[in-house]
Design an enzyme around this catalytic site. Sequence first.
Site, PDB file in Angstrom:
ATOM      1  N   HIS A   9       9.450 111.134  13.637  1.00 26.11           N
ATOM      2  CA  HIS A   9       8.477 111.422  14.688  1.00 26.11           C
ATOM      3  C   HIS A   9       9.039 112.401  15.715  1.00 26.11           C
ATOM      4  O   HIS A   9      10.257 112.633  15.810  1.00 26.11           O
ATOM      5  CB  HIS A   9       8.063 110.128  15.394  1.00 26.11           C
ATOM      6  CG  HIS A   9       9.206 109.448  16.076  1.00 26.11           C
ATOM      7  ND1 HIS A   9       9.713 109.869  17.285  1.00 26.11           N
ATOM      8  CD2 HIS A   9       9.957 108.381  15.719  1.00 26.11           C
ATOM      9  CE1 HIS A   9      10.719 109.095  17.640  1.00 26.11           C
ATOM     10  NE2 HIS A   9      10.894 108.187  16.696  1.00 26.11           N
ATOM     11  N   GLU A  82      10.237 101.119  13.050  1.00 24.71           N
ATOM     12  CA  GLU A  82      11.667 101.219  13.305  1.00 24.71           C
ATOM     13  C   GLU A  82      12.308  99.836  13.302  1.00 24.71           C
ATOM     14  O   GLU A  82      11.631  98.810  13.487  1.00 24.71           O
ATOM     15  CB  GLU A  82      11.909 101.924  14.648  1.00 24.71           C
ATOM     16  CG  GLU A  82      13.358 102.084  15.060  1.00 24.71           C
ATOM     17  CD  GLU A  82      14.219 102.917  14.099  1.00 24.71           C
ATOM     18  OE1 GLU A  82      14.464 102.440  12.961  1.00 24.71           O
ATOM     19  OE2 GLU A  82      14.669 104.003  14.484  1.00 24.71           O
TER      20      GLU A  82
END
Length: 195
Positions: A9, A82
Amino acid sequence: MTTIYLARHGRTAWSVQGLYTGVSDIGLDDEGARQAGALASWAARAEPDEVVSSPLVRAVRTASGAAAAAGVELRTDPRLRELDFGIAEGRRRSELDPEVVRDFEADPAACPFPGGEDPAAGADRFTACLAELGPGRILVVAHNTILRLALCRLLGIPLADYRRRLPRIDHGSVTEVGFGPEGAALRSFNVPLGG
């Protein structure tokens, strides 16, 4: 044959400050938005068949433009989130107990931060998601640590070595992995797209 493009990202304010950003839902900063735009431009050229993202907002905002540019609907999967960094979440390493940091640096897979997710479990959930993708060309937008752990798992690198062998994946970069009868093959790593 399946080709998976793994993208990290775009940048966040926490990234700039050196704060551990695992399950905290932090948005992109201005540079992160530019990096998301660069990924969208890349996707318009690469034309992935599918775009799948972590459900965390920083990944979704990075992936949404790429999906639109490729003309596909963005799909999210919680297995792509994550790693949870436990007591390190939202903190710098310098703010943590030195003994905890020493153990983590010696073997981050066996000694994750207290209260955090087991790295092996994280690698397993992520690679289980990847195994369900394809055939075709798929863009997966996720996060620095979980991407490195998954790559180690796919390439037969001990998880204890993920920080040494794959020091980091840059914001907005793309890593290409091919999947065939003999398993995964790393075709490119951490390729910057600009932004």
